[in-house]
Motif scaffolding. Structure first.
Motif, PDB file in Angstrom:
ATOM      1  N   SER A  21       0.830  -1.207   0.000  1.00  0.00           N
ATOM      2  CA  SER A  21       0.000   0.000   0.000  1.00  0.00           C
ATOM      3  C   SER A  21       0.863   1.256   0.000  1.00  0.00           C
ATOM      4  O   SER A  21       0.509   2.264  -0.630  1.00  0.00           O
ATOM      5  CB  SER A  21      -0.933   0.004   1.207  1.00  0.00           C
ATOM      6  N   ASP A  22       1.974   1.197   0.688  1.00  0.00           N
ATOM      7  CA  ASP A  22       2.903   2.324   0.707  1.00  0.00           C
ATOM      8  C   ASP A  22       3.441   2.585  -0.695  1.00  0.00           C
ATOM      9  O   ASP A  22       3.543   3.733  -1.149  1.00  0.00           O
ATOM     10  CB  ASP A  22       4.032   2.031   1.689  1.00  0.00           C
ATOM     11  N   PHE A  23       3.778   1.511  -1.412  1.00  0.00           N
ATOM     12  CA  PHE A  23       4.214   1.650  -2.805  1.00  0.00           C
ATOM     13  C   PHE A  23       3.111   2.273  -3.654  1.00  0.00           C
ATOM     14  O   PHE A  23       3.351   3.227  -4.415  1.00  0.00           O
ATOM     15  CB  PHE A  23       4.626   0.287  -3.352  1.00  0.00           C
ATOM     16  N   LEU A  24       1.883   1.776  -3.519  1.00  0.00           N
ATOM     17  CA  LEU A  24       0.780   2.310  -4.321  1.00  0.00           C
ATOM     18  C   LEU A  24       0.538   3.788  -4.051  1.00  0.00           C
ATOM     19  O   LEU A  24       0.127   4.531  -4.951  1.00  0.00           O
ATOM     20  CB  LEU A  24      -0.496   1.513  -4.049  1.00  0.00           C
ATOM     21  N   SER A  25       0.820   4.226  -2.837  1.00  0.00           N
ATOM     22  CA  SER A  25       0.579   5.632  -2.489  1.00  0.00           C
ATOM     23  C   SER A  25       1.484   6.587  -3.251  1.00  0.00           C
ATOM     24  O   SER A  25       1.210   7.791  -3.312  1.00  0.00           O
ATOM     25  CB  SER A  25       0.761   5.844  -0.985  1.00  0.00           C
ATOM     26  N   THR A  26       2.561   6.077  -3.833  1.00  0.00           N
ATOM     27  CA  THR A  26       3.478   6.936  -4.600  1.00  0.00           C
ATOM     28  C   THR A  26       3.085   7.040  -6.064  1.00  0.00           C
ATOM     29  O   THR A  26       3.668   7.843  -6.803  1.00  0.00           O
ATOM     30  CB  THR A  26       4.914   6.398  -4.510  1.00  0.00           C
ATOM     31  N   LEU A  27       2.115   6.243  -6.501  1.00  0.00           N
ATOM     32  CA  LEU A  27       1.693   6.252  -7.900  1.00  0.00           C
ATOM     33  C   LEU A  27       0.581   7.273  -8.128  1.00  0.00           C
ATOM     34  O   LEU A  27      -0.135   7.654  -7.197  1.00  0.00           O
ATOM     35  CB  LEU A  27       1.186   4.868  -8.308  1.00  0.00           C
ATOM     36  N   GLU A  28       0.438   7.677  -9.376  1.00  0.00           N
ATOM     37  CA  GLU A  28      -0.700   8.515  -9.741  1.00  0.00           C
ATOM     38  C   GLU A  28      -1.991   7.778  -9.387  1.00  0.00           C
ATOM     39  O   GLU A  28      -2.059   6.546  -9.433  1.00  0.00           O
ATOM     40  CB  GLU A  28      -0.668   8.813 -11.240  1.00  0.00           C
TER      41      GLU A  28
END
Length: 382
Positions: free
Chosen positions: A182-189
Motif C-alpha cells: 500500500s505504501d508503494f501504491l501511495s506513490t503512484l498517480e
C-alpha cells in the motif's frame, strides 16, 4: 597476454566449482545466473549444449593454476534464446551466399539479465581477456562475435576494442524503502494505483489465493506443477520450452536459496505459478504459466506477489525481464541495456554500424518518451 596462459574450455568441470565461483565473487555486478550452479545446470541437463546449438567455448586466462579471467562463450548455430535479435543480419548474410552461423556468443543462455561478462581478478586481466577474445575471433574464421547484456563499463571497454554497441530497454522496479504494498501504491498517480487495486481485487474475488514458496521449502510436487505451467506457456505459443524438468530439479537442489515459487490456488488446487530468482541486490522475474484463465492472474502471480516479497525482504530492485511496456503502468521504469558486436566481413560491418547508429538514436528517443509517462506522482517543491 604474455603474463597469462589462454585456454578454451568446453566444460565447467575443467575449471572447477570453487575456482569459478571465486572469480565470480570478485566481480562488481555478479548475479546468481553467473554461478557455477546455474551454468552447470544448463550444460549438464542438455539445455545449453552442442546438441541444442550452444557449444560451450569458455575463454579462460590462467597464471599458473589460478584462474584470472574468463568469458562465458558459446559457438552458436542459431539465434534462439538470446533476447537481442540479429535474425535480419543472418538473413542478409544468407541472401549474399555467406554463412552467418556458427557465430561466437558471450551470454548467459536464455537469460536477459545484465551483469558482468568479462570476469577478471583485476583490470589488467580484464584487458588481457578482451585482447584474447580479439585474437580468438580473428583466428576462428567465424562471421561474428556478440556479447549480450554486459555492464555499461564492459560495453565501453569492448567498444574501445573495435566492437559496435547496441542499446535496448528493460523495465525495472526500484524499492524506495516501502513499508508495504500500500505504501508503494501511495506513490503512484491515482489512476494507476486504482487500476492495480482493481486488478488485485478481480483475482481475489475469483477465489484465488497464493503461496510464496522459497526454494528451500519447495517440494517435488511444487516443482512438478510449476513445470506444467511453464511448458503450457510455450505450448500456447506453439513453441518448445528451452528448459527441461531436469534443469529445474537441478537448480532446486543446488541454488534453492535464490529461488521463489509463487503458486496460485483455487478451491485447494493449484492453477498457476511463477518462478523468480533473487539475491540481496535484486529479484529477477523469469518464468510464469497458468492452466486456467483468470482475469489479471498474470499480473498478480508474476508481478504483485514478487513485489510484495521484495518489499518484505528489503530487496532493492525487481528486474522485470525483456520487453513489456505494460510494466510501466505498474511502477517499472525503463533502464538501458547493452550488447556489443564484432562483424568479420567489412562490408556487412559497415552496413550494421550505420543501422545501429539509427537504431540508437531511436532508442534514446523511446526511453525519453517512456520516462515522460512514468506512473509516479509529481513531487511539488516546497
Amino acid at each position: 597476454m604474455s603474463n597469462y596462459r589462454m585456454g578454451i574450455v568446453s566444460s565447467l568441470d575443467a575449471i572447477g566449482e570453487a575456482a569459478w565461483n571465486d572469480l565470480v565473487a570478485r566481480q562488481t555486478d555478479a548475479n546468481p545466473f553467473l554461478s557455477y550452479a546455474f551454468l552447470s545446470a544448463l550444460h549438464d541437463t542438455g539445455c545449453a549444449s552442442a546438441d541444442t546449438g550452444w557449444r560451450p567455448q569458455y575463454l579462460c586466462l590462467w597464471q599458473g593454476k589460478a584462474l584470472h579471467a574468463a568469458l562465458p562463450l558459446y559457438a552458436k548455430s542459431h539465434s534462439y534464446g538470446e533476447y537481442v535479435f540479429d535474425w535480419a543480419w543472418a538473413d542478409a548474410y544468407s541472401r549474399h551466399g555467406l554463412p552467418y552461423y556458427p557465430k561466437l556468443l558471450a551470454a548467459i543462455p536464455f537469460t536477459p539479465v545484465s551483469g558482468n561478462r568479462l570476469l577478471a581478478r583485476d583490470d589488467a586481466a580484464r584487458q588481457a581477456l578482451v585482447a584474447a577474445l580479439g585474437e580468438l575471433q580473428k583466428n576462428a574464421g567465424l562471421s561474428s562475435t556478440h556479447v549480450l547484456f554486459p555492464t555499461e563499463t564492459e560495453a565501453q571497454l569492448l567498444q574501445q576494442a573495435g566492437f559496435m554497441l547496441r542499446s535496448g530497454v528493460q523495465f525495472h522496479w526500484e524499492n524506495r524503502g516501502y513499508a508495504d504494498f500500500s505504501d508503494f501504491l501511495s506513490t503512484l498517480e491515482r489512476k494507476k494505483s486504482k487500476n492495480i487495486r482493481a486488478e488485485r481485487r478481480k483475482v481475489a474475488e475469483a477465489g484465488v489465493t497464493f503461496r510464496q514458496v522459497e526454494g528451500t521449502e519447495a517440494t517435488a510436487a511444487d516443482w512438478g506443477f510449476f513445470y506444467r505451467c511453464y511448458a503450457n506457456t510455450y505450448a500456447e505459443h506453439h513453441s518448445t520450452p528451452y528448459l527441461n524438468p531436469a534443469f529445474f530439479e537441478r537448480i532446486g537442489k543446488t541454488m534453492p536459496q535464490h529461488i521463489l515459487l509463487v503458486l496460485a490456488e483455487r478451491d485447494g488446487a493449484p492453477i498457476a505459478a511463477s518462478l523468480v530468482v533473487h539475491d540481496r541486490h535484486a529479484l529477477y522475474g523469469r518464468y510464469w504459466g497458468a492452466l486456467e484463465q483468470v482475469p489479471c492472474l498474470h499480473f498478480e502471480t508474476a508481478y504483485y506477489q514478487p513485489l510484495e516479497f521484495c518489499i518484505r525482504r528489503g530487496i532493492p530492485a525487481f528486474e522485470g525481464g525483456a520487453q513489456g511496456e505494460h510494466k510501466l503502468a505498474r511502477g517499472f521504469l525503463p533502464r538501458q541495456t547493452w550488447s556489443a558486436h564484432w562483424i568479420a566481413e567489412p562490408a556487412f560491418a559497415d552496413a550494421i554500424r550505420h543501422f545501429l547508429r539509427r537504431e540508437s538514436s531511436g532508442m534514446g528517443a523511446y526511453i525519453d518518451e517512456l520516462n515522460e509517462h512514468a506512473p509516479f506522482k509529481m513531487l511539488t517543491a516546497v
